[in-house]
Motif scaffolding. Structure first.
Motif, PDB file in Angstrom:
ATOM      1  N   THR A 154       6.601 -38.278  38.287  1.00 39.02           N
ATOM      2  CA  THR A 154       8.036 -38.612  38.183  1.00 39.02           C
ATOM      3  C   THR A 154       8.578 -38.223  36.811  1.00 39.02           C
ATOM      4  O   THR A 154       9.730 -38.489  36.505  1.00 39.02           O
ATOM      5  CB  THR A 154       8.288 -40.123  38.399  1.00 39.02           C
ATOM      6  OG1 THR A 154       7.453 -40.866  37.495  1.00 39.02           O
ATOM      7  CG2 THR A 154       8.000 -40.543  39.818  1.00 39.02           C
ATOM      8  N   PHE A 155       7.737 -37.570  35.995  1.00 37.93           N
ATOM      9  CA  PHE A 155       8.165 -37.302  34.611  1.00 37.93           C
ATOM     10  C   PHE A 155       9.363 -36.363  34.536  1.00 37.93           C
ATOM     11  O   PHE A 155      10.134 -36.393  33.580  1.00 37.93           O
ATOM     12  CB  PHE A 155       7.005 -36.795  33.742  1.00 37.93           C
ATOM     13  CG  PHE A 155       6.316 -35.528  34.194  1.00 37.93           C
ATOM     14  CD1 PHE A 155       6.964 -34.311  34.196  1.00 37.93           C
ATOM     15  CD2 PHE A 155       4.975 -35.557  34.566  1.00 37.93           C
ATOM     16  CE1 PHE A 155       6.313 -33.150  34.580  1.00 37.93           C
ATOM     17  CE2 PHE A 155       4.305 -34.394  34.950  1.00 37.93           C
ATOM     18  CZ  PHE A 155       4.984 -33.188  34.962  1.00 37.93           C
TER      19      PHE A 155
ATOM     20  N   TYR B 122      12.821 -37.557  33.486  1.00 38.12           N
ATOM     21  CA  TYR B 122      13.194 -37.761  32.081  1.00 38.12           C
ATOM     22  C   TYR B 122      13.874 -36.515  31.509  1.00 38.12           C
ATOM     23  O   TYR B 122      14.426 -36.570  30.418  1.00 38.12           O
ATOM     24  CB  TYR B 122      11.973 -38.162  31.245  1.00 38.12           C
ATOM     25  CG  TYR B 122      11.572 -39.615  31.483  1.00 38.12           C
ATOM     26  CD1 TYR B 122      12.016 -40.627  30.643  1.00 38.12           C
ATOM     27  CD2 TYR B 122      10.784 -39.966  32.570  1.00 38.12           C
ATOM     28  CE1 TYR B 122      11.678 -41.940  30.873  1.00 38.12           C
ATOM     29  CE2 TYR B 122      10.432 -41.278  32.817  1.00 38.12           C
ATOM     30  CZ  TYR B 122      10.884 -42.263  31.963  1.00 38.12           C
ATOM     31  OH  TYR B 122      10.553 -43.577  32.202  1.00 38.12           O
TER      32      TYR B 122
ATOM     33  N   LEU C  70      11.935 -47.851  36.189  1.00 39.21           N
ATOM     34  CA  LEU C  70      11.777 -47.740  34.738  1.00 39.21           C
ATOM     35  C   LEU C  70      12.698 -46.651  34.188  1.00 39.21           C
ATOM     36  O   LEU C  70      13.326 -46.809  33.141  1.00 39.21           O
ATOM     37  CB  LEU C  70      10.316 -47.406  34.410  1.00 39.21           C
ATOM     38  CG  LEU C  70       9.916 -47.442  32.933  1.00 39.21           C
ATOM     39  CD1 LEU C  70      10.012 -48.848  32.354  1.00 39.21           C
ATOM     40  CD2 LEU C  70       8.485 -46.914  32.751  1.00 39.21           C
TER      41      LEU C  70
ATOM     42  N   TYR D 132      15.640 -47.147  31.345  1.00 40.47           N
ATOM     43  CA  TYR D 132      15.709 -46.385  30.090  1.00 40.47           C
ATOM     44  C   TYR D 132      17.082 -45.758  29.893  1.00 40.47           C
ATOM     45  O   TYR D 132      17.479 -45.479  28.776  1.00 40.47           O
ATOM     46  CB  TYR D 132      14.621 -45.296  30.055  1.00 40.47           C
ATOM     47  CG  TYR D 132      13.376 -45.734  29.306  1.00 40.47           C
ATOM     48  CD1 TYR D 132      13.374 -45.840  27.911  1.00 40.47           C
ATOM     49  CD2 TYR D 132      12.206 -46.050  29.978  1.00 40.47           C
ATOM     50  CE1 TYR D 132      12.240 -46.247  27.219  1.00 40.47           C
ATOM     51  CE2 TYR D 132      11.065 -46.458  29.298  1.00 40.47           C
ATOM     52  CZ  TYR D 132      11.096 -46.548  27.904  1.00 40.47           C
ATOM     53  OH  TYR D 132       9.979 -46.947  27.218  1.00 40.47           O
TER      54      TYR D 132
ATOM     55  N   LEU E 184       0.705 -36.755  30.744  1.00 38.65           N
ATOM     56  CA  LEU E 184       2.161 -36.774  30.852  1.00 38.65           C
ATOM     57  C   LEU E 184       2.563 -38.007  31.646  1.00 38.65           C
ATOM     58  O   LEU E 184       1.716 -38.684  32.201  1.00 38.65           O
ATOM     59  CB  LEU E 184       2.642 -35.516  31.580  1.00 38.65           C
ATOM     60  CG  LEU E 184       2.310 -34.181  30.929  1.00 38.65           C
ATOM     61  CD1 LEU E 184       2.404 -33.048  31.942  1.00 38.65           C
ATOM     62  CD2 LEU E 184       3.232 -33.935  29.759  1.00 38.65           C
ATOM     63  N   GLY E 185       3.844 -38.253  31.763  1.00 32.09           N
ATOM     64  CA  GLY E 185       4.205 -39.415  32.598  1.00 32.09           C
ATOM     65  C   GLY E 185       5.644 -39.869  32.484  1.00 32.09           C
ATOM     66  O   GLY E 185       6.206 -40.238  33.465  1.00 32.09           O
ATOM     67  N   PRO E 186       6.288 -39.922  31.324  1.00 36.00           N
ATOM     68  CA  PRO E 186       5.793 -39.580  29.992  1.00 36.00           C
ATOM     69  C   PRO E 186       4.629 -40.480  29.544  1.00 36.00           C
ATOM     70  O   PRO E 186       4.551 -41.646  29.943  1.00 36.00           O
ATOM     71  CB  PRO E 186       7.009 -39.795  29.086  1.00 36.00           C
ATOM     72  CG  PRO E 186       8.194 -39.715  29.995  1.00 36.00           C
ATOM     73  CD  PRO E 186       7.734 -40.260  31.310  1.00 36.00           C
TER      74      PRO E 186
ATOM     75  N   THR F  78       5.871 -43.872  27.862  1.00 36.43           N
ATOM     76  CA  THR F  78       6.517 -44.878  28.726  1.00 36.43           C
ATOM     77  C   THR F  78       5.536 -45.437  29.740  1.00 36.43           C
ATOM     78  O   THR F  78       5.664 -46.590  30.156  1.00 36.43           O
ATOM     79  CB  THR F  78       7.734 -44.292  29.472  1.00 36.43           C
ATOM     80  OG1 THR F  78       7.291 -43.222  30.309  1.00 36.43           O
ATOM     81  CG2 THR F  78       8.775 -43.764  28.507  1.00 36.43           C
ATOM     82  N   LYS F  79       4.543 -44.655  30.127  1.00 33.87           N
ATOM     83  CA  LYS F  79       3.573 -45.126  31.124  1.00 33.87           C
ATOM     84  C   LYS F  79       2.487 -45.993  30.492  1.00 33.87           C
ATOM     85  O   LYS F  79       1.798 -46.736  31.203  1.00 33.87           O
ATOM     86  CB  LYS F  79       2.896 -43.915  31.779  1.00 33.87           C
ATOM     87  CG  LYS F  79       3.757 -43.217  32.784  1.00 33.87           C
ATOM     88  CD  LYS F  79       3.209 -43.411  34.168  1.00 33.87           C
ATOM     89  CE  LYS F  79       3.945 -42.543  35.150  1.00 33.87           C
ATOM     90  NZ  LYS F  79       3.484 -42.742  36.504  1.00 33.87           N
TER      91      LYS F  79
END
Lengths: 452, 283
Positions: A365-366, A369, A397, A401, B227-229, B232-233
């Motif tokens: 899911t990155f 961002y 999440l 953010y 990654l994930g980021p 944040t993960k």
């Protein structure tokens, strides 16, 4: 011997194609082509009447189907017969199937031109067999990172298929595509002036642009027409400062008109995403000397195959669906921007999911961002429901953010259609938007239809 | 279900007060713990150049975690590779994931002030690089066309560009027993030389080159493919790094992350780990 192979491939594949079409219409878009190539590896080059000067490939990350469909419609309107892979079968097998349909039993092409949407990763392979002299690159953006990795990997693949024989048509407002220009014999650029839908990212410390494809210093976008596409320049090396050959201006989304070189055009699909497809098709059409009247007529009555926005009726509400491609932040951002333009109170359904296109399946899911949800969040969202069997919490999440009110946030850790529709029914908001991938949309639509 | 999702208010107040023309933001108005000492200085290096895989989320996460830990922090963007890097100012340098094509230029830019860079590393300054940006810290990268791109050599590893990309989830355990999860998009195999310690040991995923190693760490120079980021993960793990960087800078850190602070991340991790466990079972 080679002709025998060719005719064997031609007849077997035509029969197979016919058979598949009888059993399951619309299926088997690649298979007969793959078999033709297996029988005769040089099948394409054996077709009589194929002219590289009248062959166009349309490739790129986003917009290649729409640009191809639009260009096909322009040809049709102009009375030019084209072999086109409209169904989106854009691998080598699909290209061969398209040609099969348009080749006589004598092995001769029956059309004036060949127009193929081409997967960017397979462009070098396809061009090896069919040396098209006209190639349109819509853009090279982040997409399907599980197999594409980074945009530069795709850039290198496309570049390896280009040479001095090629006339390249590129979106001059997209830095990666534009930088391909130096690898082709001739480069025709197209773009769009800033307009009422353009935006900037000046309000955010965390906003980022991209490295200049030439010198790797930061690119500056004067305005964004779509995410990472718009008038730009590199302050370090000057890349991007040249004017585009075909530039849309006086863009009026309300009245659905735009101008190029003093001529006004109507366009039916009034989003910035579509506008680039129109101008790309216009560049191709003009270079192919199609009369102005035919181009404008074609633009006016073009109907796209599978629009981007579709509706589901469920639980007494109409859900407006905005298609996005997972792992493709630009399509997510375009969907976000459409919702953000609606000031009415709304319920926002966000269905990110695990990625199942390739093995191994995974939970990316990155890419969200890389998107900005803040304008959507500020556009009167009364409730947001994040649903997913695996990544509902990650989606929530992401919303937090970007400042979403936690009291209006529902996390639904399931993919169950009933649970999603039931949750939706709890809220007294009828203006509903859904962003999810196509498969989930289809599943929800099917459930809703069955439980009307 | 998650009960406490309100702790993003501080982050969003800070964010809404800072536009793109600001080169620096701080949480001065949001934390009580400045204690008369200076702020933790995080240098966000080349955000426009190292711009893929949602990397900017890492920097958002650093600010958010500092807020929760009550660590006074300043984050400074450093946009141009032509300008000298303020190594003397920084306590932590963060390199988001970028395209492999940029690694050589970034390494050159960072290495222009080699003496200051080495002094920074020697005093325990943090450098964290994710995904392909790890090539900046490597000795060199061998590209598919046979060319070799020099890195900074801060980690004793070499990279070899892969003919195909590998993408999957990743789950590993660090030397101090902390679990880290996320995703991996690998465009190059990472080979650690003898004596170079990995950052962690793989529980699920490919890691450096399909063995049990993930990432690399020497002192406070860290590479992870996660990654994930990543930030944040993995707020708990990153909080430890931030607290250590703050203590080294003379900032007293009195708070730790409460379970409530990271409830949503913890719930997310449960689902993601179960997903990986299923893949392990079905292998």
């Amino acid at each position: 011997m080679s002709r025998i192979r060719f005719y064997a491939a031609l007849y077997i594949s035509k029969i197979l194609s016919f058979g598949i079409n009888l059993v399951a219409k619309g299926r088997g878009t690649n298979l007969p082509g793959s078999i033709a190539i297996k029988i005769d590896p040089a099948f394409i080059s054996h077709i009589k009447g194929l002219d590289p000067d009248n062959t166009i490939f349309v490739t790129g990350t986003n917009g290649k189907s729409t640009t191809t469909n639009l260009m096909a419609h322009v040809f049709e309107t102009a009375g030019i017969k084209a072999a086109v892979n409209l169904a989106g079968a854009n691998l080598i097998g699909g290209a061969v199937v398209t040609l099969l349909k348009n080749v006589s039993l004598g092995g001769r092409l029956k059309t004036d031109v060949v127009l193929l949407e081409t997967d960017e990763r397979f462009l070098p392979i396809i061009r090896e067999q069919l040396p098209a002299k006209h190639i349109c690159v819509t853009n090279i953006q982040k997409d399907q990172v599980q197999r594409n990795g980074e945009p530069d990997i795709i850039w290198r693949k496309i570049a390896s298929a280009l040479d001095d024989d090629v006339t390249l048509y590129v979106n001059g407002d997209e830095p990666n595509a534009l930088s391909l220009g130096r690898t082709a014999g001739k480069c025709v650029t197209y773009g769009v002036d800033k307009n009422s839908s353009s935006f900037d990212k000046e309000d955010d410390f965390f906003s980022v642009t991209m490295p200049c494809p030439v010198c790797h210093e930061p690119i500056v976008f004067d305005k964004y027409n779509i995410d990472n596409i718009g008038p730009f320049h590199c302050p370090s090396c000057g890349f991007g400062a040249a004017k585009n050959d075909y530039q849309a201006y006086d863009v009026d989304f309300e009245n659905k008109t735009f101008c190029v070189d003093g001529a006004a055009y109507d366009f039916k699909y009034s989003t910035p995403y579509f506008l680039y497809c129109y101008v790309g098709a216009l560049a191709l059409a003009r270079e192919f000397n199609i009369p102005e009247g035919k181009i404008s007529k074609a633009f006016e009555d073009f109907v796209n195959v599978g629009g981007r926005m579709e509706d589901i009726v469920a639980g007494g509400k109409t859900i407006k669906y905005l298609r996005m491609k997972q792992e493709n932040p630009e399509t997510v951002q375009s969907a976000i921007n459409v919702i953000a333009d609606d000031p009415e109170e709304k319920l926002f359904l966000l269905g990110l999911d695990e990625l199942v296109d390739f093995d191994p399946h995974y939970t990316n899911t990155f890419y969200t961002y890389d998107c900005d949800f803040r304008r959507l969040i500020a556009s009167n969202v009364g409730r947001c429901i994040c649903f997913s069997g695996t990544v509902a919490y990650d989606a929530a999440l992401r919303m937090l953010y970007d400042g979403f009110d936690p009291d209006k946030l529902t996390i639904l850790p399931t993919n169950d259609d009933k649970a999603i529709i039931d949750e939706l029914a709890k809220y007294d908001i009828n203006n509903v938007y859904l962003i999810t991938w196509l498969h989930k949309f289809e599943s929800l639509a099917e459930y809703a239809k069955a439980h009307m | 279900m998650v009960n406490d999702m309100n702790n993003f208010e501080k982050f969003n107040r800070i964010r809404s007060d800072a536009d793109r023309n600001r080169l620096e933001i701080s949480n001065e108005t949001e934390v009580s713990g400045s204690n008369g000492f200076r702020f933790l200085h995080i240098l966000w290096l080349y955000p426009d150049v190292l711009n893929i895989h949602g990397g900017r989320g890492d920097i958002m996460g650093l600010m958010h975690i500092c807020n929760m830990l009550d660590i006074p922090v300043e984050i400074r963007r450093w946009d141009s590779m032509k300008e000298d890097i303020p190594y003397d100012w920084a306590d932590m340098i963060y390199l988001n994931s970028g395209e492999l094509k940029c690694a050589g230029d970034v390494a050159k830019a960072m290495g222009r002030q080699r003496a200051q860079l080495d002094a920074y590393v020697a005093r325990g300054g943090y450098i964290i690089a994710t995904a392909s940006s790890g090539a900046i810290l490597a000795k060199y990268t061998e590209k598919l066309d046979g060319s070799v791109v020099k890195g900074l050599g801060l980690l004793d590893m070499e990279w070899k560009e892969r003919a195909s990309v590998w993408g999957d989830d990743i789950w590993f355990k660090t030397e101090d027993g902390q679990e880290v999860i996320g995703n991996q998009i690998q465009v190059a195999d990472v080979l650690l030389h003898a004596g170079q310690k990995p950052l962690g040991t793989i529980i699920y995923g490919r890691g450096n080159h399909g063995s049990f190693d993930e990432g690399a760490r020497r002192g406070n120079v860290i590479f992870t493919s996660c990654l994930g980021p990543f930030v944040t993960k993995n707020p708990k793990y990153v909080a430890g790094l931030l607290a250590d960087a703050a203590e080294r800078s003379g900032i007293k850190v009195t708070k730790t992350l409460a379970d409530d602070d990271i409830e949503i991340e913890t719930e997310s991790a449960k689902y993601i780990k179960n997903f990986m466990l299923d893949k392990m079972k079905n292998k």
